[in-house]
Design an enzyme around this catalytic site. Structure first.
Site, mmCIF file in Angstrom:
data_model
loop_
_atom_site.group_PDB
_atom_site.id
_atom_site.type_symbol
_atom_site.label_atom_id
_atom_site.label_comp_id
_atom_site.label_asym_id
_atom_site.label_seq_id
_atom_site.Cartn_x
_atom_site.Cartn_y
_atom_site.Cartn_z
ATOM 1 N N LYS A 22 -1.823 7.789 2.448
ATOM 2 C CA LYS A 22 -0.763 7.173 1.645
ATOM 3 C C LYS A 22 -1.325 6.046 0.788
ATOM 4 O O LYS A 22 -1.050 5.961 -0.406
ATOM 5 C CB LYS A 22 0.332 6.606 2.560
ATOM 6 C CG LYS A 22 1.314 5.706 1.836
ATOM 7 C CD LYS A 22 2.320 5.068 2.763
ATOM 8 C CE LYS A 22 1.919 3.737 3.324
ATOM 9 N NZ LYS A 22 2.074 2.595 2.430
ATOM 10 N N ASN A 23 -2.115 5.177 1.416
ATOM 11 C CA ASN A 23 -2.579 3.984 0.699
ATOM 12 C C ASN A 23 -3.578 4.298 -0.392
ATOM 13 O O ASN A 23 -3.869 3.455 -1.236
ATOM 14 C CB ASN A 23 -3.166 2.959 1.674
ATOM 15 C CG ASN A 23 -2.066 2.238 2.436
ATOM 16 O OD1 ASN A 23 -0.889 2.352 2.075
ATOM 17 N ND2 ASN A 23 -2.430 1.518 3.475
ATOM 18 N N CYS A 120 8.874 -9.227 2.114
ATOM 19 C CA CYS A 120 8.594 -8.075 2.953
ATOM 20 C C CYS A 120 8.591 -8.558 4.380
ATOM 21 O O CYS A 120 8.212 -9.688 4.651
ATOM 22 C CB CYS A 120 7.238 -7.495 2.586
ATOM 23 S SG CYS A 120 6.742 -6.172 3.672
ATOM 24 N N ARG A 125 3.479 -12.145 1.604
ATOM 25 C CA ARG A 125 2.878 -11.164 0.698
ATOM 26 C C ARG A 125 3.065 -11.495 -0.784
ATOM 27 O O ARG A 125 3.714 -10.747 -1.532
ATOM 28 C CB ARG A 125 3.408 -9.756 0.999
ATOM 29 C CG ARG A 125 3.180 -9.375 2.430
ATOM 30 C CD ARG A 125 3.552 -7.957 2.721
ATOM 31 N NE ARG A 125 2.503 -7.012 2.397
ATOM 32 C CZ ARG A 125 2.624 -5.705 2.590
ATOM 33 N NH1 ARG A 125 3.720 -5.206 3.054
ATOM 34 N NH2 ARG A 125 1.626 -4.905 2.288
ATOM 35 N N ASP A 311 -3.101 -2.418 9.997
ATOM 36 C CA ASP A 311 -2.183 -1.284 10.070
ATOM 37 C C ASP A 311 -2.302 -0.493 11.376
ATOM 38 O O ASP A 311 -1.558 0.472 11.586
ATOM 39 C CB ASP A 311 -2.420 -0.336 8.883
ATOM 40 C CG ASP A 311 -1.776 -0.849 7.606
ATOM 41 O OD1 ASP A 311 -0.993 -1.806 7.674
ATOM 42 O OD2 ASP A 311 -2.056 -0.272 6.534
ATOM 43 N N ARG A 403 8.212 6.504 5.386
ATOM 44 C CA ARG A 403 7.448 5.999 4.247
ATOM 45 C C ARG A 403 5.976 6.405 4.364
ATOM 46 O O ARG A 403 5.301 6.546 3.341
ATOM 47 C CB ARG A 403 7.530 4.470 4.199
ATOM 48 C CG ARG A 403 8.837 3.935 3.675
ATOM 49 C CD ARG A 403 8.729 2.452 3.468
ATOM 50 N NE ARG A 403 7.424 2.118 2.898
ATOM 51 C CZ ARG A 403 6.692 1.060 3.215
ATOM 52 N NH1 ARG A 403 7.132 0.177 4.065
ATOM 53 N NH2 ARG A 403 5.531 0.859 2.654
HETATM 54 C C1 UD1 Z 1 -2.624 -5.280 3.388
HETATM 55 C C2 UD1 Z 1 -3.820 -4.981 4.246
HETATM 56 C C3 UD1 Z 1 -4.062 -3.495 4.171
HETATM 57 C C4 UD1 Z 1 -2.781 -2.769 4.606
HETATM 58 C C5 UD1 Z 1 -1.568 -3.226 3.814
HETATM 59 C C6 UD1 Z 1 -0.269 -2.669 4.352
HETATM 60 C C7 UD1 Z 1 -5.946 -6.133 4.582
HETATM 61 C C8 UD1 Z 1 -6.970 -7.039 3.974
HETATM 62 N N1 UD1 Z 1 -4.952 -5.756 3.783
HETATM 63 O O1 UD1 Z 1 -2.911 -4.900 2.069
HETATM 64 O O2 UD1 Z 1 -5.127 -3.141 4.998
HETATM 65 O O3 UD1 Z 1 -2.927 -1.394 4.443
HETATM 66 O O4 UD1 Z 1 -1.474 -4.634 3.872
HETATM 67 O O5 UD1 Z 1 -0.013 -3.121 5.636
HETATM 68 O O6 UD1 Z 1 -6.039 -5.779 5.727
HETATM 69 N N2 UD1 Z 1 -2.292 -12.421 -0.594
HETATM 70 C C9 UD1 Z 1 -2.003 -13.553 -1.340
HETATM 71 N N3 UD1 Z 1 -1.855 -13.414 -2.700
HETATM 72 C C10 UD1 Z 1 -1.976 -12.225 -3.340
HETATM 73 C C11 UD1 Z 1 -2.284 -11.072 -2.580
HETATM 74 C C12 UD1 Z 1 -2.434 -11.212 -1.204
HETATM 75 O O7 UD1 Z 1 -1.882 -14.638 -0.800
HETATM 76 O O8 UD1 Z 1 -1.818 -12.168 -4.566
HETATM 77 C C13 UD1 Z 1 -2.492 -12.523 0.881
HETATM 78 C C14 UD1 Z 1 -1.490 -11.701 1.670
HETATM 79 O O9 UD1 Z 1 -0.296 -12.414 1.892
HETATM 80 C C15 UD1 Z 1 -2.247 -11.427 2.943
HETATM 81 C C16 UD1 Z 1 -3.700 -11.309 2.469
HETATM 82 O O10 UD1 Z 1 -3.730 -11.962 1.211
HETATM 83 O O11 UD1 Z 1 -2.155 -12.495 3.846
HETATM 84 C C17 UD1 Z 1 -4.213 -9.892 2.331
HETATM 85 O O12 UD1 Z 1 -3.306 -9.213 1.483
HETATM 86 P P1 UD1 Z 1 -3.632 -7.873 0.707
HETATM 87 O O13 UD1 Z 1 -4.886 -7.267 1.243
HETATM 88 O O14 UD1 Z 1 -3.499 -8.071 -0.726
HETATM 89 O O15 UD1 Z 1 -2.365 -7.068 1.142
HETATM 90 P P2 UD1 Z 1 -2.105 -5.580 0.876
HETATM 91 O O16 UD1 Z 1 -2.753 -5.081 -0.343
HETATM 92 O O17 UD1 Z 1 -0.648 -5.449 1.054
#
Ligand code: UD1
Length: 429
Positions: A22-23, A120, A125, A311, A403
């Site tokens: 999915k991702n 979320c 996030r 995850d 999902r």
């Molecule tokens: C994250 C997970 C991913 C998982 C997905 C869904 C990691 C590093 N990432 O990806 O493995 O598949 O959730 O569960 O394991 N953040 C900020 N500002 C931003 C973007 C992110 O502060 O603009 C923070 C987030 O709040 C979080 C961290 O950075 O604490 C990592 O986030 P990110 O990897 O971007 O999240 P996803 O892409 O959703």
């Protein structure tokens, strides 16, 4: 709303084919915006999330055709003409990652207006890293009434971008924009998740110039246009890991196929430590456990790839609920990702949560109860616990599960689980 009922106690024996990730699929789908030629994605999972994004792409004018191909399900994207660059709140809020259409729309057309994804349940996030990176690529960005309006009338230009910390979403999003920027972009402290490698390789097949794939520094030399391509979506390591844990929980022997054992090494190492037998195969892995032997508690801490995936944290917690001893589970990626703990407690698990850490004291047995799914991965952890809980467990709000898990009841049922979907119920408790 549907719920899922599981009668605990059956072992799992058989084989489960793993779907496309999915991702990865949702990022590859966003790449279809970047080209006016057809992009064919094979090994495509059919999930609520891919359906949402398909709807959004159609709204931009991309033709999306789902069909059966030689290698199973595939989807053809034809973005010959982008007619709209507006992504409304109603579509974006249904699936957070759809925010990542902003970069490719901007790169292809020079403008886009995309709703902010909103909150979320697994933490704050934010998307500040995404917006900072797009600004560094030369976009002018305004936030108004919950929408991001971005403009780059003369196109994006390459830049050196060092992320303050690793973000999967921001890395993918910036990559999707930088491939069509003018000049060289260097992304430092880039995420190295296999799905990012999959996206980068697909973009290369489309004619993008990217160096450093699978490392934390990506160097992208912009090109003026991209071609179409045919690309097979990488196997879903989270689905694979979830079934590996399910097999370990229930006991028996399950072969996971169409998959890659190397992608879940951080999980299987911990499972071996706990007492599960794991044998990698050519296209996946065999998970074996004698249910008369209790597993041992082991500690895990979630990290960015190749560390233990956030995850898979909820699923591993479910496994530890009946292991012998105390397991400490540390969540480093999301501050609020333990909503499954009180639900597992309803089944008799002994879990205490403090800040980013959960302590799971193994109990001899779980008992079935009605529980509620709170997010995608949490919901599968409840199904996993239900496989051993005595009596019946019903998991409500399974739209979370839908999902990200394709035909879950069918796949587990084929291995002997007593599991069924109850239509139109289960949201009340
Ligand atoms: C994250 C997970 C991913 C998982 C997905 C869904 C990691 C590093 N990432 O990806 O493995 O598949 O959730 O569960 O394991 N953040 C900020 N500002 C931003 C973007 C992110 O502060 O603009 C923070 C987030 O709040 C979080 C961290 O950075 O604490 C990592 O986030 P990110 O990897 O971007 O999240 P996803 O892409 O959703």
């Amino acid at each position: 709303m549907d719920s899922i009922a599981i009668q605990g106690g059956a072992q799992l024996n058989g084989s489960i084919p793993v779907s496309g990730a999915k991702n990865s699929a949702i990022k590859l789908m966003a790449a279809s915006i970047l080209t006016d030629q057809p992009l064919l994605l094979t090994n495509m999972p059919r999930l609520a999330d891919t359906r949402f994004l398909g709807q959004l792409l159609r709204q931009f004018g991309v033709e999306v055709t789902e069909r059966d191909g030689a290698d199973g399900q595939e989807t053809l994207f034809d973005g010959r003409e982008i007619r709209s660059t507006f992504a409304p709140y109603d579509l974006v809020r249904q699936m957070r990652a759809s925010f990542n259409v902003l970069g490719p729309l901007l790169a292809r057309t020079g403008h886009a207006r995309v709703s902010l994804p909103g909150g979320c349940t697994i933490g704050a996030r934010p998307v500040d890293l995404h917006l900072d990176a797009l600004s560094k690529l030369g976009a002018s960005i305004e936030l108004e009434e919950g929408y991001v309006s971005a403009m780059a009338p003369k196109g994006l230009r390459g830049a050196e971008i060092e992320f303050p910390f690793v973000s999967v979403g921001a890395t993918e999003h910036t990559l999707l924009a930088a491939v069509l920027a003018d000049g060289v972009t260097v992304l430092k402290r880039a995420a190295r998740e296999p799905e990012i490698g999959d996206l980068a390789r697909c973009l290369i097949a489309m004619g993008a110039r990217i160096e450093g794939v699978d490392t934390d520094t990506l160097t992208i030399t912009g090109v003026t246009s991209l071609n179409g391509a045919t690309w097979s979506v990488i196997p879903d390591r989270i689905e694979m890991g979830s079934y590996a844990v399910a097999a370990a929980m229930a006991g028996g022997e399950v072969r996971l196929t169409r998959a890659r054992a190397d992608l879940i090494a951080s999980l299987t190492d911990k499972m071996v430590e706990a007492g599960v037998e794991i044998a990698p195969t050519e296209d996946g892995v065999i998970i074996k456990r004698d249910p008369s032997q209790r597993l041992k508690a082991v500690d895990v801490a979630t990290e960015v790839y190749p560390g233990f995936a956030t995850d898979l944290q909820a699923q591993f917690m479910a496994l530890m609920t009946t292991a012998e001893g105390v397991s400490t589970i540390h969540e480093n990626i999301f501050e609020n990702r333990f909503m499954h703990a009180p639900e597992l407690a309803r089944l008799g698990a002994d879990i205490s949560v403090q800040a980013g850490e959960a302590k799971v004291t193994g109990v001899a047995e779980l008992r079935g109860a009605p529980v509620m799914a709170t997010d995608l991965r949490a919901s599968v952890s409840l199904v996993i616990a239900g496989l051993v809980a005595q009596g019946e467990t019903t998991v409500g709000r399974v739209y979370h599960l839908d999902r990200g898990f394709e035909r879950l009841e069918e796949k587990l049922g084929a291995c002997g689980a007593t599991i069924r979907r109850i239509k139109g119920s289960g949201d009340e408790h």
